[in-house]
Design a protein around this motif. Structure first.
Motif, PDB file in Angstrom:
ATOM      1  N   PRO A 193      82.597  66.523  29.965  1.00 48.39           N
ATOM      2  CA  PRO A 193      81.570  67.479  29.513  1.00 48.39           C
ATOM      3  C   PRO A 193      81.235  67.324  28.025  1.00 48.39           C
ATOM      4  O   PRO A 193      80.089  67.527  27.622  1.00 48.39           O
ATOM      5  CB  PRO A 193      82.168  68.860  29.791  1.00 48.39           C
ATOM      6  CG  PRO A 193      83.477  68.655  30.429  1.00 48.39           C
ATOM      7  CD  PRO A 193      83.766  67.208  30.503  1.00 48.39           C
ATOM      8  N   LEU A 194      82.236  66.935  27.230  1.00 54.36           N
ATOM      9  CA  LEU A 194      81.972  66.726  25.806  1.00 54.36           C
ATOM     10  C   LEU A 194      81.039  65.533  25.593  1.00 54.36           C
ATOM     11  O   LEU A 194      80.104  65.605  24.792  1.00 54.36           O
ATOM     12  CB  LEU A 194      83.284  66.511  25.037  1.00 54.36           C
ATOM     13  CG  LEU A 194      84.188  67.722  24.897  1.00 54.36           C
ATOM     14  CD1 LEU A 194      85.508  67.338  24.237  1.00 54.36           C
ATOM     15  CD2 LEU A 194      83.504  68.829  24.108  1.00 54.36           C
ATOM     16  N   LEU A 218      82.500  60.416  10.346  1.00 54.30           N
ATOM     17  CA  LEU A 218      82.952  60.734  11.704  1.00 54.30           C
ATOM     18  C   LEU A 218      83.026  59.474  12.566  1.00 54.30           C
ATOM     19  O   LEU A 218      83.959  59.311  13.357  1.00 54.30           O
ATOM     20  CB  LEU A 218      82.000  61.744  12.365  1.00 54.30           C
ATOM     21  CG  LEU A 218      82.237  63.208  12.079  1.00 54.30           C
ATOM     22  CD1 LEU A 218      81.115  64.052  12.677  1.00 54.30           C
ATOM     23  CD2 LEU A 218      83.573  63.662  12.602  1.00 54.30           C
ATOM     24  N   GLU A 219      82.053  58.610  12.406  1.00 54.90           N
ATOM     25  CA  GLU A 219      82.025  57.375  13.188  1.00 54.90           C
ATOM     26  C   GLU A 219      83.242  56.505  12.846  1.00 54.90           C
ATOM     27  O   GLU A 219      83.874  55.940  13.746  1.00 54.90           O
ATOM     28  CB  GLU A 219      80.720  56.615  12.927  1.00 54.90           C
ATOM     29  CG  GLU A 219      80.515  55.406  13.795  1.00 54.90           C
ATOM     30  CD  GLU A 219      80.361  55.712  15.267  1.00 54.90           C
ATOM     31  OE1 GLU A 219      80.547  54.767  16.061  1.00 54.90           O
ATOM     32  OE2 GLU A 219      80.084  56.865  15.651  1.00 54.90           O
ATOM     33  N   GLN A 220      83.585  56.434  11.581  1.00 53.16           N
ATOM     34  CA  GLN A 220      84.770  55.676  11.178  1.00 53.16           C
ATOM     35  C   GLN A 220      86.043  56.289  11.743  1.00 53.16           C
ATOM     36  O   GLN A 220      86.932  55.577  12.219  1.00 53.16           O
ATOM     37  CB  GLN A 220      84.853  55.578   9.654  1.00 53.16           C
ATOM     38  CG  GLN A 220      83.789  54.693   9.046  1.00 53.16           C
ATOM     39  CD  GLN A 220      83.768  54.748   7.531  1.00 53.16           C
ATOM     40  OE1 GLN A 220      84.375  55.612   6.906  1.00 53.16           O
ATOM     41  NE2 GLN A 220      83.043  53.818   6.925  1.00 53.16           N
ATOM     42  N   ARG A 221      86.122  57.606  11.702  1.00 50.18           N
ATOM     43  CA  ARG A 221      87.296  58.297  12.274  1.00 50.18           C
ATOM     44  C   ARG A 221      87.381  58.061  13.780  1.00 50.18           C
ATOM     45  O   ARG A 221      88.462  57.859  14.327  1.00 50.18           O
ATOM     46  CB  ARG A 221      87.236  59.793  11.963  1.00 50.18           C
ATOM     47  CG  ARG A 221      87.554  60.110  10.524  1.00 50.18           C
ATOM     48  CD  ARG A 221      87.460  61.576  10.174  1.00 50.18           C
ATOM     49  NE  ARG A 221      88.040  62.460  11.166  1.00 50.18           N
ATOM     50  CZ  ARG A 221      87.599  63.692  11.408  1.00 50.18           C
ATOM     51  NH1 ARG A 221      86.575  64.193  10.750  1.00 50.18           N
ATOM     52  NH2 ARG A 221      88.168  64.440  12.324  1.00 50.18           N
ATOM     53  N   ILE A 242      84.969  64.321  18.719  1.00 48.85           N
ATOM     54  CA  ILE A 242      83.767  64.458  19.555  1.00 48.85           C
ATOM     55  C   ILE A 242      83.151  65.845  19.360  1.00 48.85           C
ATOM     56  O   ILE A 242      81.920  65.988  19.267  1.00 48.85           O
ATOM     57  CB  ILE A 242      84.090  64.186  21.040  1.00 48.85           C
ATOM     58  CG1 ILE A 242      84.642  62.772  21.237  1.00 48.85           C
ATOM     59  CG2 ILE A 242      82.861  64.422  21.926  1.00 48.85           C
ATOM     60  CD1 ILE A 242      83.738  61.661  20.735  1.00 48.85           C
ATOM     61  N   GLU A 243      83.979  66.868  19.271  1.00 47.64           N
ATOM     62  CA  GLU A 243      83.481  68.229  19.020  1.00 47.64           C
ATOM     63  C   GLU A 243      82.786  68.316  17.660  1.00 47.64           C
ATOM     64  O   GLU A 243      81.781  69.013  17.507  1.00 47.64           O
ATOM     65  CB  GLU A 243      84.618  69.233  19.112  1.00 47.64           C
ATOM     66  CG  GLU A 243      85.120  69.433  20.532  1.00 47.64           C
ATOM     67  CD  GLU A 243      86.403  70.256  20.629  1.00 47.64           C
ATOM     68  OE1 GLU A 243      87.118  70.409  19.604  1.00 47.64           O
ATOM     69  OE2 GLU A 243      86.689  70.753  21.738  1.00 47.64           O
ATOM     70  N   PHE A 259      81.234  65.802  16.205  1.00 50.06           N
ATOM     71  CA  PHE A 259      79.942  65.134  16.408  1.00 50.06           C
ATOM     72  C   PHE A 259      78.926  66.109  16.993  1.00 50.06           C
ATOM     73  O   PHE A 259      77.781  66.176  16.537  1.00 50.06           O
ATOM     74  CB  PHE A 259      80.083  63.935  17.359  1.00 50.06           C
ATOM     75  CG  PHE A 259      80.367  62.623  16.705  1.00 50.06           C
ATOM     76  CD1 PHE A 259      79.412  61.987  15.926  1.00 50.06           C
ATOM     77  CD2 PHE A 259      81.581  61.991  16.899  1.00 50.06           C
ATOM     78  CE1 PHE A 259      79.665  60.756  15.340  1.00 50.06           C
ATOM     79  CE2 PHE A 259      81.855  60.765  16.316  1.00 50.06           C
ATOM     80  CZ  PHE A 259      80.887  60.145  15.529  1.00 50.06           C
ATOM     81  N   ILE A 260      79.340  66.850  18.002  1.00 52.39           N
ATOM     82  CA  ILE A 260      78.442  67.816  18.640  1.00 52.39           C
ATOM     83  C   ILE A 260      77.983  68.860  17.631  1.00 52.39           C
ATOM     84  O   ILE A 260      76.789  69.182  17.545  1.00 52.39           O
ATOM     85  CB  ILE A 260      79.131  68.473  19.862  1.00 52.39           C
ATOM     86  CG1 ILE A 260      79.355  67.420  20.961  1.00 52.39           C
ATOM     87  CG2 ILE A 260      78.307  69.650  20.386  1.00 52.39           C
ATOM     88  CD1 ILE A 260      80.276  67.868  22.081  1.00 52.39           C
ATOM     89  N   ALA A 261      78.915  69.378  16.837  1.00 57.92           N
ATOM     90  CA  ALA A 261      78.569  70.376  15.818  1.00 57.92           C
ATOM     91  C   ALA A 261      77.612  69.794  14.776  1.00 57.92           C
ATOM     92  O   ALA A 261      76.668  70.481  14.344  1.00 57.92           O
ATOM     93  CB  ALA A 261      79.836  70.902  15.150  1.00 57.92           C
ATOM     94  N   LEU A 262      77.845  68.557  14.394  1.00 59.96           N
ATOM     95  CA  LEU A 262      76.968  67.919  13.414  1.00 59.96           C
ATOM     96  C   LEU A 262      75.542  67.811  13.958  1.00 59.96           C
ATOM     97  O   LEU A 262      74.577  68.142  13.259  1.00 59.96           O
ATOM     98  CB  LEU A 262      77.495  66.528  13.041  1.00 59.96           C
ATOM     99  CG  LEU A 262      76.643  65.727  12.057  1.00 59.96           C
ATOM    100  CD1 LEU A 262      76.601  66.417  10.695  1.00 59.96           C
ATOM    101  CD2 LEU A 262      77.178  64.317  11.912  1.00 59.96           C
ATOM    102  N   PHE A 263      75.402  67.382  15.197  1.00 59.51           N
ATOM    103  CA  PHE A 263      74.060  67.291  15.772  1.00 59.51           C
ATOM    104  C   PHE A 263      73.455  68.673  16.006  1.00 59.51           C
ATOM    105  O   PHE A 263      72.232  68.832  15.898  1.00 59.51           O
ATOM    106  CB  PHE A 263      74.065  66.451  17.051  1.00 59.51           C
ATOM    107  CG  PHE A 263      74.027  64.979  16.766  1.00 59.51           C
ATOM    108  CD1 PHE A 263      72.832  64.349  16.446  1.00 59.51           C
ATOM    109  CD2 PHE A 263      75.184  64.223  16.785  1.00 59.51           C
ATOM    110  CE1 PHE A 263      72.789  62.995  16.146  1.00 59.51           C
ATOM    111  CE2 PHE A 263      75.156  62.871  16.492  1.00 59.51           C
ATOM    112  CZ  PHE A 263      73.952  62.261  16.168  1.00 59.51           C
ATOM    113  N   ASP A 264      74.282  69.672  16.283  1.00 62.37           N
ATOM    114  CA  ASP A 264      73.774  71.044  16.392  1.00 62.37           C
ATOM    115  C   ASP A 264      73.177  71.502  15.062  1.00 62.37           C
ATOM    116  O   ASP A 264      72.243  72.299  15.037  1.00 62.37           O
ATOM    117  CB  ASP A 264      74.877  72.004  16.836  1.00 62.37           C
ATOM    118  CG  ASP A 264      75.159  71.930  18.325  1.00 62.37           C
ATOM    119  OD1 ASP A 264      74.327  71.385  19.076  1.00 62.37           O
ATOM    120  OD2 ASP A 264      76.240  72.418  18.749  1.00 62.37           O
TER     121      ASP A 264
END
Length: 154
Positions: free
Chosen positions: A92-93, A57-60, A11-12, A14-19
């Motif tokens: 929060p994540l 990431l989605e597969q993981r 999840i972290e 994912f957040i970094a990727l969207f950042d």
């Protein structure tokens, strides 16, 4: 209950990727507004690489949810199923990820709209320029675009 450290890490990520994706999308929007085609193309190449990472990431995430016995669960449902201490870490994540995805979608939709408007303007300009000019087929023969009333389909 199971160890959620790998799931939290995903999840972290994912957040970094969207950042990283949001500024690229904003750059694409700015370039589209200024009609800078090459900048838009550069952004799209960067996005393609990010999409591949997103798929991975989605597969993981799916595999990790399956391992945790939470296959097919939404984030909201996961929060209902996990212990309180895990939920207090995940909540929060999930909120951060949701905010990033919403912001990305908003900027992306704006960029898409601007690009569509620009494309329409180009098509309109080409159509106006082409009026009164002959058109040709791929073989080089002159096309007769005039339709006769008898050439309609029944």
């Amino acid at each position: 209950m199971s160890d959620f450290s790998k799931f939290i890490k995903i999840i972290e990520e994912f957040i970094a990727l969207f950042d990283n994706l949001i500024p690229i999308e904003q750059e694409k929007l700015d370039a589209a507004v200024k009609n800078r085609i090459t900048f838009v193309e550069d952004c799209m190449h960067k996005e393609q690489a990010a999409v591949l990472k997103l798929r991975g990431l989605e597969q993981r995430r799916e595999a990790e949810q399956k391992r945790l016995g939470l296959e097919g669960y939404t984030f909201r449902r996961i929060l209902e199923e996990v212990p309180d201490e895990t939920a207090s870490t995940l909540s929060p994540l999930f909120n951060q990820l949701s905010e990033r995805v919403s912001l990305f979608r908003s900027v992306s939709d704006s960029a898409k709209d601007i690009i569509e408007v620009n494309l329409h303007m180009v098509q309109s300009a080409l159509a106006a320029e082409a009026q009164g000019q002959d058109t040709y087929s791929a073989s080089g023969k002159k096309k007769d675009d005039k339709k006769h009333f008898t050439s309609r389909s029944v």
